[in-house]
Design an enzyme around this catalytic site. Structure first.
Site, PDB file in Angstrom:
ATOM      1  N   PHE A 174       0.865  -1.176   0.000  1.00 34.17           N
ATOM      2  CA  PHE A 174       0.000   0.000   0.000  1.00 34.17           C
ATOM      3  C   PHE A 174       0.908   1.234   0.000  1.00 34.17           C
ATOM      4  CE2 PHE A 174      -2.659   3.277   1.955  1.00 34.17           C
ATOM      5  CZ  PHE A 174      -3.768   3.190   1.136  1.00 34.17           C
ATOM      6  N   ASP A 228       2.166  -4.988   8.571  1.00 39.86           N
ATOM      7  CA  ASP A 228       1.004  -4.099   8.455  1.00 39.86           C
ATOM      8  C   ASP A 228      -0.232  -5.000   8.382  1.00 39.86           C
ATOM      9  OD1 ASP A 228      -1.134  -2.586   7.429  1.00 39.86           O
ATOM     10  OD2 ASP A 228       0.196  -1.220   6.353  1.00 39.86           O
ATOM     11  N   LYS A 272     -11.325  -0.391   9.174  1.00 38.20           N
ATOM     12  CA  LYS A 272     -11.767  -1.358   8.152  1.00 38.20           C
ATOM     13  C   LYS A 272     -12.587  -2.441   8.844  1.00 38.20           C
ATOM     14  CE  LYS A 272      -7.493  -0.725   5.500  1.00 38.20           C
ATOM     15  NZ  LYS A 272      -7.919   0.203   4.464  1.00 38.20           N
ATOM     16  N   ARG A 318     -12.702  -4.117  -6.509  1.00 32.49           N
ATOM     17  CA  ARG A 318     -12.468  -4.798  -5.234  1.00 32.49           C
ATOM     18  C   ARG A 318     -13.781  -4.996  -4.495  1.00 32.49           C
ATOM     19  NH1 ARG A 318      -8.232  -2.372  -0.996  1.00 32.49           N
ATOM     20  NH2 ARG A 318     -10.032  -1.053  -0.715  1.00 32.49           N
TER      21      ARG A 318
HETATM   22  C1  LIG Z   1      -2.136  -1.703   4.050  1.00 32.68           C
HETATM   23  C2  LIG Z   1      -2.522  -0.307   4.470  1.00 32.68           C
HETATM   24  N1  LIG Z   1      -1.680   0.403   5.238  1.00 32.68           N
HETATM   25  C3  LIG Z   1      -2.003   1.659   5.640  1.00 32.68           C
HETATM   26  C4  LIG Z   1      -3.209   2.228   5.270  1.00 32.68           C
HETATM   27  C5  LIG Z   1      -3.602   3.610   5.667  1.00 32.68           C
HETATM   28  O1  LIG Z   1      -2.921   4.209   6.628  1.00 32.68           O
HETATM   29  P1  LIG Z   1      -3.522   5.448   7.421  1.00 32.68           P
HETATM   30  O2  LIG Z   1      -4.316   4.874   8.577  1.00 32.68           O
HETATM   31  O3  LIG Z   1      -2.352   6.178   7.876  1.00 32.68           O
HETATM   32  O4  LIG Z   1      -4.392   6.234   6.506  1.00 32.68           O
HETATM   33  C6  LIG Z   1      -4.104   1.509   4.472  1.00 32.68           C
HETATM   34  C7  LIG Z   1      -5.402   2.090   4.038  1.00 32.68           C
HETATM   35  O5  LIG Z   1      -5.704   3.228   4.007  1.00 32.68           O
HETATM   36  C8  LIG Z   1      -3.742   0.224   4.060  1.00 32.68           C
HETATM   37  O6  LIG Z   1      -4.569  -0.478   3.291  1.00 32.68           O
HETATM   38  N1  LIG Z   2      -8.319   5.160   4.654  1.00 34.28           N
HETATM   39  C1  LIG Z   2      -9.123   5.491   3.629  1.00 34.28           C
HETATM   40  C2  LIG Z   2      -9.656   6.781   3.548  1.00 34.28           C
HETATM   41  O1  LIG Z   2      -9.383   7.665   4.527  1.00 34.28           O
HETATM   42  C3  LIG Z   2     -10.490   7.133   2.484  1.00 34.28           C
HETATM   43  C4  LIG Z   2     -10.761   6.198   1.511  1.00 34.28           C
HETATM   44  C5  LIG Z   2     -10.228   4.919   1.555  1.00 34.28           C
HETATM   45  C6  LIG Z   2      -9.379   4.607   2.586  1.00 34.28           C
HETATM   46  C7  LIG Z   2      -8.746   3.283   2.664  1.00 34.28           C
HETATM   47  O2  LIG Z   2      -8.708   2.731   3.709  1.00 34.28           O
HETATM   48  C8  LIG Z   2      -8.162   2.699   1.475  1.00 34.28           C
HETATM   49  C9  LIG Z   2      -7.685   1.325   1.774  1.00 34.28           C
HETATM   50  N2  LIG Z   2      -6.588   1.275   2.705  1.00 34.28           N
HETATM   51  C10 LIG Z   2      -7.347   0.451   0.613  1.00 34.28           C
HETATM   52  O3  LIG Z   2      -7.050  -0.692   0.863  1.00 34.28           O
HETATM   53  O4  LIG Z   2      -7.404   0.849  -0.533  1.00 34.28           O
END
Ligand SMILES: Cc1ncc(COP(=O)(O)O)c(C=O)c1O
Ligand SMILES: Nc1c(O)cccc1C(=O)C[C@H](N)C(=O)O
Length: 373
Positions: A112, A179, A205, A349
């Site tokens: 990611f 992660d 999530k 997805r």
């Molecule tokens: C694998 C993964 N790591 C990190 C994040 C996001 O991190 P954060 O909580 O900092 O937005 C996501 C999704 O947004 C994710 O799918």
């Molecule tokens: N964290 C998100 C957000 O603040 C807005 C829209 C989507 C997200 C997501 O979580 C994306 C996600 N981690 C992903 O797997 O694509």
């Protein structure tokens, strides 16, 4: 399938005419959350005012952390809820490479984006090299300081073998940071038993904490004394209210804290976690595999569709489909009340949250997709 979790859907506030298959991006709200947040605002904040900090707010990051720990195989005192996943990744990677004489950070090549971006910053700040590598060919060496891996790939849904890859890292003396964003709460995880060095994950999530709910970080007991993370904010101090001019980190996992916790989101998450009290993760996993297998069987032969998600058990709870028109198709699915998401350039997805998704959801989503194709 006999579904021991069928009754749990009633605990969620969902519209019956919507097929919600995006719980791997933003989980649905458990019904109890709205009342709890109202109580926190009206009573805890409204009536108790600042006294609430000593009536449960201050320790909420550790208390809620322990509740998450139960879902990821961590004994109490090793998980704290704080900040975002991105910030926790920064703390974890910086702490992992502090004082190392090794040369490189390895990151899962398909990671990611935020993980890759943060790993890049850590590499630049510390002078280590950053080497992206596919998980099946990590090629770890005695120069590798740390490897950062996504337990479930956000795009394909592939699940990595945590036991095998953690052992691979340890065999060359490297650390591993996992992660868990796409696996926490939906499949059994054994962080303590596998001797994982550090882990992070989000709670909005599959843990249903709500938009922007705070993330978590796991620091095992034995690693806490040397977990020197760079964001030395006052709430990670051993005695925060001493207001000392010298920073002395808390001896335990609280040293991963930085600033004042976001109490409204934290307690919304706390309320959301109540649904797990009567749920067996083995049932959740079994249903997730069954739902994704069922959906896959309905869509895999549709014209123009290629299934990206592995068909064996090395998958999380999503089905990712490749189609050249993915973006338009997802927009049209959403118009028809089937909510999944599109990831560029061409991936559709569909996330299956076993606590509230049903086999009927899978049927309705597949039928709608078939009509559109
Ligand atoms: C694998 C993964 N790591 C990190 C994040 C996001 O991190 P954060 O909580 O900092 O937005 C996501 C999704 O947004 C994710 O799918
Ligand atoms: N964290 C998100 C957000 O603040 C807005 C829209 C989507 C997200 C997501 O979580 C994306 C996600 N981690 C992903 O797997 O694509």
């Amino acid at each position: 399938m006999n579904d021991p979790l069928a009754h749990i859907r009633d605990l969620f506030d969902l519209d019956d005419d919507v097929v919600y298959l995006d719980g791997n991006s933003l989980g649905a709200p458990p019904k109890a959350v709205a009342d709890r947040v109202q109580d926190v605002v009206r009573h805890q904040w409204g009536r108790r005012l600042i006294r609430s900090w000593s009536e449960g707010w201050w320790e909420a990051p550790e208390r809620v952390g322990n509740r998450i720990g139960r879902l990821i195989g961590a004994k109490p005192g090793q998980v704290v809820v704080a900040d975002s996943t991105s910030v926790n990744l920064f703390k974890a990677l910086m702490a992992a490479v502090r004082n190392t004489d090794r040369m490189e950070i390895v990151v899962d090549a398909g990671t990611f984006p935020t993980d890759g971006y943060i790993a890049r910053s850590v590499a630049e700040l510390t002078g280590l090299a950053l080497r992206p590598a596919p998980p099946e060919e990590l090629d770890l060496r005695d120069t590798t300081a740390v490897v950062l891996l996504n337990h479930v790939d956000y795009r394909t849904g592939r699940l990595l073998d945590m036991a095998e890859l953690t052992a691979q890292a340890h065999a060359v003396g490297a650390k591993v940071v996992w992660d868990l964003c796409h696996s926490a709460g939906v499949l059994p995880i054994e962080l303590d038993a596998l001797d994982v060095d550090l882990a992070v994950g989000c709670t909005y999530k599959f843990l249903n904490g709500g938009p922007g709910s705070p993330a978590f970080i796991y620091v095992p007991k034995h690693a806490q004394p040397t977990f020197d993370q760079p964001l030395t904010g006052w709430t990670g101090h051993e005695v925060p209210f001493a207001m000392s001019s010298e920073y002395t980190p808390d001896p335990g996992v609280s040293r991963a804290r930085v600033g004042t916790p976001d109490i409204l989101s934290m307690l919304a998450l706390d309320a959301a976690l109540d649904v797990w009290d009567h749920v067996d993760l083995a049932d959740v996993r079994a249903k997730g595999l069954a739902l994704t297998a069922h959906f896959r069987s309905l869509v895999e032969d549709l014209p123009g569709i290629e299934v990206l998600t592995p068909s064996d058990e090395w998958r999380g709870h999503q089905v990712s489909l490749r189609h050249p028109d993915a973006e338009r198709l997802m927009a049209e699915l959403i118009d028809r009340q089937v909510i999944g998401d599109h990831r560029p350039p061409d991936v559709l997805r569909f996330g299956f949250a076993p606590l509230y998704n049903t086999f009927d959801d899978a049927d309705r989503a597949a039928t709608t997709l078939k009509q559109l194709l």
